[in-house]
Scaffold this active site. Structure first.
Site, PDB file in Angstrom:
ATOM      1  N   GLU A  60       0.810  -1.222   0.000  1.00  0.00           N
ATOM      2  CA  GLU A  60       0.000   0.000   0.000  1.00  0.00           C
ATOM      3  C   GLU A  60       0.846   1.277   0.000  1.00  0.00           C
ATOM      4  O   GLU A  60       0.507   2.239  -0.673  1.00  0.00           O
ATOM      5  CB  GLU A  60      -0.965   0.020   1.194  1.00  0.00           C
ATOM      6  CG  GLU A  60      -2.206  -0.849   1.017  1.00  0.00           C
ATOM      7  CD  GLU A  60      -1.981  -2.299   1.413  1.00  0.00           C
ATOM      8  OE1 GLU A  60      -0.862  -2.631   1.866  1.00  0.00           O
ATOM      9  OE2 GLU A  60      -2.924  -3.103   1.285  1.00  0.00           O
ATOM     10  N   HIS A 129      -9.594  -4.913  10.326  1.00  0.00           N
ATOM     11  CA  HIS A 129     -10.223  -4.734   9.017  1.00  0.00           C
ATOM     12  C   HIS A 129     -11.515  -3.923   9.076  1.00  0.00           C
ATOM     13  O   HIS A 129     -12.298  -3.940   8.143  1.00  0.00           O
ATOM     14  CB  HIS A 129     -10.543  -6.103   8.386  1.00  0.00           C
ATOM     15  CG  HIS A 129      -9.331  -6.828   7.885  1.00  0.00           C
ATOM     16  ND1 HIS A 129      -8.264  -7.127   8.686  1.00  0.00           N
ATOM     17  CD2 HIS A 129      -9.028  -7.319   6.651  1.00  0.00           C
ATOM     18  CE1 HIS A 129      -7.354  -7.780   7.965  1.00  0.00           C
ATOM     19  NE2 HIS A 129      -7.789  -7.899   6.737  1.00  0.00           N
TER      20      HIS A 129
END
Lengths: 325, 389
Positions: A60, A129
């Site tokens: 990322e 998450h």
């Protein structure tokens, strides 16, 4: 106007903008060959090729930063996070580089980039998450933040975000991906950022919400109306920064009672700022203290039994609304 | 806080010349591996063979100008005109000047926070840079960036980035955009030895190689990541070898020899332009001042070590001696160049001092394109939640 899902609306927005502007590319984990982790980009690789729809490794920081660098050069990358929770390993690239390069260069460099993906709890995936970082992003001058709650908003606002010359964080919701509604098929259908939407008119109380909390709030509003004879207005913020302060103040002045609902955690959540603005600008119009419902203040729980309690549900919102009457 | 600053001596002296000649003789004997590398003559290598005397003098002048600008800025810092950090590039000048001198119109540059040398090398002028250090409205970033954040996109210069290693993915993105737009260009992404231990650098190396991106990572290894010596911060040697894990060509070269720097960059640019391949170049150099000038310098290295480099490896002195030996520069030219650099540096300090500070209302400019261009505004609503009254 066709009835399509939130997911298809995003796909339409991305496809139309990729077609419209050669500078637009979509990149992220599993967006191309895998067709998107949540199938948002289904069919796009076949339509636009691997130059425009780009699979990345699980890196990322690198692909977010790469996209910022490309945006500095005039491209308009759309970066998909599989979950917004994963932006935490790319924080520097978003919150330092994308947000501040324009300012630090005295306005010489623009960063027309979109970071998008789901940012929600409620799916049994535990603390790592389930983050909802719209408050972090909104706390960062230089970034814009939107949380579309309906298929039409998802399309119109994502298109606006891609055409925007500033960095925009688009926070979606996996639970809404299957939601169906009517969406205009005009390729220039745009919903401007910073414009809240009254989803239901009312006169006794206003519920202000964003993201999926908007839908739970609507259910509560109907319950209040049907079972308790309370007329409730529901205001969907849609955009967090810019924020439609006028719409907020207007509805408070109209109903004089306000309940704020968000699925974010409470401390320094978006609604903390909204509550401040209301007391600052409409204190004399309030007939009761501002009430607030947010996620229960613990790391997101895995167990369904716990997470169902954690995220503002119908009954918890209803109970808080009853305190206002 | 360090003691008062003394400018480095750039006048040719018989003593210096003798010293340099002696060392060069020793090197020719090839006593050690590094001496062998030092002794290699790059003055006639492919990257340098067509340099005219004028070109060479110009390279020398660019280095002198960076040195004198920074020495003047240090004085301003000590006088309290410059706040925050001041990371000086003194000692490393040949790296920026040599590298930038090889670039064509589609080649770009991005670096970290020790960015004055690169900024001046790409052609930014003294006044805008000094005024930025002073936090003035006439600065290159209108006083909003400061020492670590100089930018000049019109000169293909993308900053000036404060977070160690944070620019490594950005450089990758610049290279990505060049390739996407079918330009035969590259991005030189400068970083320090300390930045090689940041994660995003490795993510970037992987992508650079996997996607064949024309990015050149230049590790300016000055031996210290802030105050931590390389032997205490990095496993494995040399640092550039880390590129090998990603099938990226790498090399180690000397940063005090501008000819060698130019040849190193030239090879990497060929690879970027012709094969769209990245490189990792470790260029060994040294900084004379502390990490930032307010940092104590004697806790992690000795005065003798600094003096040794200044005496034997100062990139300006070495190059000047070469130019004298080649007959490409006269005593008069040397003096003129130095005086001009000092004069311009002094003038830039006066310019900065006389310039106005930004107006309080400017605090809210340059944040969003949209709020700066209200006529083309597409969004609605409130963007700012606290503004100057």
């Amino acid at each position: 106007m066709a009835k399509i899902t939130y997911r298809e609306a995003l796909n339409q927005a991305l496809s139309e903008e990729i077609k419209r502007d050669n500078n637009v590319v979509l990149m992220g984990e599993e967006v191309a060959q895998f067709k998107g982790s949540y199938k948002v980009s289904e069919g796009m690789l076949e339509k636009f090729g691997a130059e425009r729809v780009i699979d990345t490794p699980i890196s990322e920081a690198a692909f977010s930063g790469l996209a910022v660098g490309a945006a500095m050069m005039g491209m308009r990358p759309v970066v998909e996070f599989m979950f917004w929770s994963f932006c935490y390993v790319a924080f520097d690239q978003i919150f330092n580089n994308a947000a501040s390069v324009r300012y630090m260069s005295g306005g010489l460099i623009n960063v027309p980039i979109v970071f998008r993906g789901p940012a929600n709890g409620g799916t049994n995936v535990g603390a790592t998450h389930s983050h909802t970082p719209e408050n972090f992003a909104a706390n960062t001058p230089g970034l814009k933040v939107i949380c579309p709650a309906t298929p039409a908003d998802a399309k119109g606002m994502l298109k606006a975000a891609i055409r925007d010359n500033d960095p925009v964080c688009v926070m979606e919701n996996t639970i809404l991906y299957n939601m169906q509604d009517e969406v205009p098929d005009d390729p220039d259908f745009i919903i401007p950022l910073g414009k809240a939407n009254i989803l239901k008119e009312g006169k006794d109380m206003t519920i202000i919400a964003h993201g999926k909390a908007v839908h739970t709030s609507l259910e509560v509003a109907h319950t209040l109306e049907e079972k308790h004879n309370v007329s409730v207005e529901v205001l969907d913020l849609r955009s967090i920064r810019p924020l439609d302060v006028d719409a907020i103040i207007k509805t408070v002045k109209k109903t004089n009672r306000v309940l704020l609902v968000e699925e974010n955690k409470p401390f320094c959540g978006v609604d903390a700022q909204i509550a401040f603005l209301i007391q600052d600008q409409a204190f004399d119009y309030l007939d009761a203290p501002i009430k607030r419902v947010s996620a229960i203040d613990a790391p997101q729980a895995y167990s369904k039994a716990l997470e169902n309690i954690q995220i503002p549900a119908h009954d918890r919102i209803l109970a808080k609304a009853m305190e206002l009457i | 806080m360090e003691g008062l600053h003394h400018d480095t001596i750039l006048e040719p002296s018989a003593k210096d010349s003798a010293k340099i000649k002696k060392e060069s003789n020793e090197e020719e004997k090839g006593e050690t591996h590094s001496d062998q590398a030092d002794s290699m003559d790059f003055s006639t290598s492919t990257a340098n063979q067509s340099l005219s005397a004028e070109d060479k003098v110009d390279l020398y002048e660019k280095m002198v100008r960076i040195r004198r600008f920074e020495e003047r800025s240090l004085r301003s810092y000590q006088q309290g005109h410059i706040g925050g950090f001041l990371h000086l590039y003194i000692g490393q000048e040949a790296v920026a000047v040599g590298s930038v001198s090889m670039l064509g119109e589609d080649d770009h540059v991005i670096t970290a926070y020790r960015d004055h040398g690169h900024a001046l090398a790409v052609g930014m002028d003294f006044d805008e840079c000094m005024a930025e250090l002073y936090g003035k409205k006439t600065g290159c970033s209108k006083g909003k960036g400061g020492s670590m954040h100089f930018f000049a996109p019109d000169k293909n210069y993308w900053g000036g980035h404060g977070i160690v290693g944070g620019q490594t993915p950005l450089g990758l993105g610049i290279a990505f955009a060049l390739k996407y737009n079918k330009k035969k260009g590259s991005c030189l992404c400068f970083m320090g030895d300390g930045a090689t231990n940041q994660g995003p650098f490795y993510e970037s190396l992987n992508l650079a190689s996997l996607w064949n991106l024309p990015v050149v990572y230049i590790i300016e290894n000055n031996g210290y990541s802030m105050g931590t010596a390389e032997s205490r911060h990095s496993a494995g040697d040399p640092l550039a070898r880390r590129g090998e894990a990603f099938d990226i060509d790498w090399s180690v070269s000397n940063g005090h020899d501008i000819y060698e720097v130019r040849q190193t960059i030239s090879d990497a640019l060929t690879s970027a332009h012709e094969k769209c391949r990245p490189s990792v170049l470790e260029i060994v150099t040294y900084r004379y001042r502390g990490h930032s000038v307010a940092d104590p310098d004697q806790t992690y290295r000795s005065k003798e070590e600094i003096e040794e480099y200044k005496t034997n490896k100062d990139p300006l002195n070495l190059f000047r001696e070469k130019l004298i030996k080649e007959g490409n520069i006269s005593e008069d030219q040397i003096k003129t160049i130095d005086n001009r650099a000092k004069g311009d540096a002094e003038a830039s300090a006066e310019f900065a001092d006389a310039s106005p500070y930004p107006d309080p209302s400017e605090l809210m400019d340059d944040i969003y394109w949209e709020t700066d261009n209200p006529g083309e505004k597409t969004s609605e609503g409130t963007m700012f939640f606290e503004t100057p009254s």
